[in-house]
Write an enzyme that holds these catalytic residues in place. Structure first.
Site, short mmCIF file in Angstrom:
data_model
loop_
_atom_site.label_atom_id
_atom_site.label_comp_id
_atom_site.label_asym_id
_atom_site.label_seq_id
_atom_site.Cartn_x
_atom_site.Cartn_y
_atom_site.Cartn_z
N VAL A 66 0.82 -1.22 0.00
CA VAL A 66 0.00 0.00 0.00
C VAL A 66 0.85 1.27 0.00
O VAL A 66 0.31 2.37 -0.09
CB VAL A 66 -1.02 0.04 1.17
N ASN A 92 -7.54 -2.15 4.95
CA ASN A 92 -7.32 -2.79 6.25
C ASN A 92 -5.85 -2.85 6.65
O ASN A 92 -5.52 -2.84 7.82
CB ASN A 92 -7.91 -4.21 6.19
N SER A 142 -8.70 3.00 14.40
CA SER A 142 -8.34 2.42 15.70
C SER A 142 -8.88 3.33 16.79
O SER A 142 -8.99 4.55 16.58
CB SER A 142 -6.82 2.32 15.83
N TYR A 156 1.04 6.56 15.11
CA TYR A 156 -0.07 5.64 14.80
C TYR A 156 -1.41 6.34 15.02
O TYR A 156 -2.31 6.28 14.18
CB TYR A 156 0.06 4.40 15.70
N ALA A 157 -1.52 7.02 16.17
CA ALA A 157 -2.77 7.71 16.50
C ALA A 157 -3.10 8.79 15.47
O ALA A 157 -4.26 8.93 15.05
CB ALA A 157 -2.67 8.33 17.90
N ALA A 158 -2.07 9.53 15.04
CA ALA A 158 -2.29 10.59 14.06
C ALA A 158 -2.77 10.00 12.72
O ALA A 158 -3.69 10.51 12.09
CB ALA A 158 -1.01 11.38 13.85
N LYS A 160 -4.32 7.11 12.27
CA LYS A 160 -5.66 6.53 12.42
C LYS A 160 -6.73 7.61 12.58
O LYS A 160 -7.88 7.42 12.18
CB LYS A 160 -5.68 5.56 13.60
N ILE A 189 -8.00 -6.18 19.66
CA ILE A 189 -8.41 -7.37 18.93
C ILE A 189 -7.20 -8.32 18.86
O ILE A 189 -6.09 -7.87 18.54
CB ILE A 189 -8.86 -7.02 17.50
P1 NAD Z 1 -2.18 -7.84 11.26
O1 NAD Z 1 -0.78 -7.44 11.52
O2 NAD Z 1 -2.55 -9.27 11.31
O3 NAD Z 1 -2.67 -7.27 9.86
C1 NAD Z 1 -2.08 -6.18 9.19
C2 NAD Z 1 -1.79 -6.62 7.77
O4 NAD Z 1 -1.28 -5.50 7.04
C3 NAD Z 1 -0.72 -7.73 7.70
O5 NAD Z 1 -1.24 -8.83 6.97
C4 NAD Z 1 0.44 -7.09 6.95
O6 NAD Z 1 1.08 -7.98 6.08
C5 NAD Z 1 -0.28 -5.98 6.17
N1 NAD Z 1 0.64 -4.91 5.77
C6 NAD Z 1 1.58 -4.27 6.52
N2 NAD Z 1 2.24 -3.37 5.77
C7 NAD Z 1 1.70 -3.43 4.52
C8 NAD Z 1 1.95 -2.75 3.31
N3 NAD Z 1 2.91 -1.80 3.20
N4 NAD Z 1 1.22 -3.07 2.22
C9 NAD Z 1 0.25 -4.01 2.29
N5 NAD Z 1 -0.02 -4.71 3.41
C10 NAD Z 1 0.69 -4.41 4.52
O7 NAD Z 1 -3.05 -7.03 12.33
P2 NAD Z 1 -4.59 -6.66 12.35
O8 NAD Z 1 -4.86 -6.31 13.76
O9 NAD Z 1 -5.45 -7.65 11.66
O10 NAD Z 1 -4.58 -5.28 11.54
C11 NAD Z 1 -5.58 -4.92 10.60
C12 NAD Z 1 -5.92 -3.45 10.80
O11 NAD Z 1 -6.58 -3.30 12.05
C13 NAD Z 1 -4.70 -2.54 10.85
O12 NAD Z 1 -4.96 -1.37 10.12
C14 NAD Z 1 -4.57 -2.23 12.32
O13 NAD Z 1 -3.89 -1.02 12.59
C15 NAD Z 1 -6.02 -2.19 12.73
N6 NAD Z 1 -6.29 -2.30 14.15
C16 NAD Z 1 -5.95 -3.42 14.85
C17 NAD Z 1 -6.23 -3.48 16.21
C18 NAD Z 1 -5.88 -4.70 17.03
O14 NAD Z 1 -6.04 -4.66 18.28
N7 NAD Z 1 -5.43 -5.79 16.45
C19 NAD Z 1 -6.84 -2.41 16.85
C20 NAD Z 1 -7.17 -1.29 16.12
C21 NAD Z 1 -6.90 -1.24 14.76
#
Ligand code: NAD
Length: 253
Positions: A66, A92, A142, A156-158, A160, A189
């Site tokens: 991305v 995502n 987030s 990260y906060a900025a 999101k 999560i």
């Molecule tokens: P995760 O690490 O399993 O998933 C994130 C995915 O993003 C991974 O598969 C990774 O390969 C991919 N990724 C990273 N850099 C990338 C890039 N440059 N190009 C394409 N793909 C890339 O974790 P998750 O928790 O499933 O995260 C999914 C989303 O949820 C994220 O945006 C994360 O910030 C958000 N989120 C997660 C939580 C939590 O508690 N897990 C809370 C709030 C928000």
């Protein structure tokens, strides 16, 4: 649920966590997925595809970074090549990195925003460009970007928080084209991201944190996936520019 059978979705970051759960969720509803996988990461996109196939769905794995507009353009185009159309774009993919303010260099800041904010822009922009018959898009924000302060995560906060503004503006602009754009705001999560003990809470930290959540535990990826599924479905056809918190009550306590 609504009949989104034979719709087609692109999902970034679908080799793990929430993205993987969403591909499986979509398969159960007859939605085909282009499963975005990031080659630098250890996650296994074949496992996502296995879940999709097991649920009787159709999917195809596609490498996407991305941080690259060309890469995301090709990702959206793959949906059209493979399935003949694109209906849903799910931004995502994301990264989480610790950095105290004093150590938050311009480079760290820029790297984070490139993935977690500009990556969302690229996904929505490329996705919307391929939608010829309306559609729906969801970006994953987030609680750190909306309603919760988290030390050592300013970048990260900025990013999101930026996602939430981006989604609202895009929703206004694309409404007349029949494209709805919303966000989800997950709390804690259990995914590879939160299980990382260096940049996030790790397994023990998650277990402890779960006890303080009104629902009594941290969330599961499928519990975010089903809300994204709702937002893209016709059940949410009059919902756009919104952000739904999915946190078991963590932030209302
Ligand atoms: P995760 O690490 O399993 O998933 C994130 C995915 O993003 C991974 O598969 C990774 O390969 C991919 N990724 C990273 N850099 C990338 C890039 N440059 N190009 C394409 N793909 C890339 O974790 P998750 O928790 O499933 O995260 C999914 C989303 O949820 C994220 O945006 C994360 O910030 C958000 N989120 C997660 C939580 C939590 O508690 N897990 C809370 C709030 C928000």
């Amino acid at each position: 649920m609504s009949p989104d059978n034979a719709s087609v979705a692109i999902i970034t970051g679908a080799a793990s966590g929430i993205g993987r759960a969403l591909a499986a969720h979509y398969a159960q509803r007859g939605v085909h997925s282009v499963i975005g996988t990031f080659p630098g990461d250890p996650h296994d996109p074949e496992e996502t595809l296995r879940l999709v196939t097991e649920a009787g769905g159709q999917g195809v794995i596609h490498e996407v970074d991305v941080r690259s507009t060309a890469s995301v353009d090709a990702f959206a185009e793959r949906a059209v090549q493979e399935f003949g159309r694109l209906d849903y774009a799910i931004a995502n993919a994301g990264i989480l990195r610790n950095a105290a303010l004093a150590e938050l260099s311009d480079e760290r800041w820029t790297d984070m925003l490139d993935v977690d904010l500009t990556g969302v822009l690229r996904t929505l922009r490329s996705g919307a460009a391929k939608m010829t018959d309306g559609g729906a898009m969801v970006a994953v924000s987030s609680i750190a970007g909306g309603v919760y302060g988290w030390e050592e995560h300013a970048h990260y906060a900025a990013a999101k928080a930026g996602v939430l503004g981006l989604v609202r503006s895009v929703a206004v602009e694309l409404g007349p084209r029949g494209i709805r754009t919303n966000a989800v705001i997950p709390g804690l999560i259990e995914t590879p991201q939160s299980l990382d003990p260096v940049n996030s809470l790790g397994p023990e930290g998650l277990e402890r944190a779960g006890k303080d959540i009104p629902w009594g535990r941290v969330g599961r990826p499928e519990e975010v996936a089903s809300v994204i599924g709702f937002l893209t479905s016709s059940d949410a056809r009059y919902v756009t520019g919104q952000a739904i918190v999915v946190d078991g009550g963590l932030t209302i306590k």
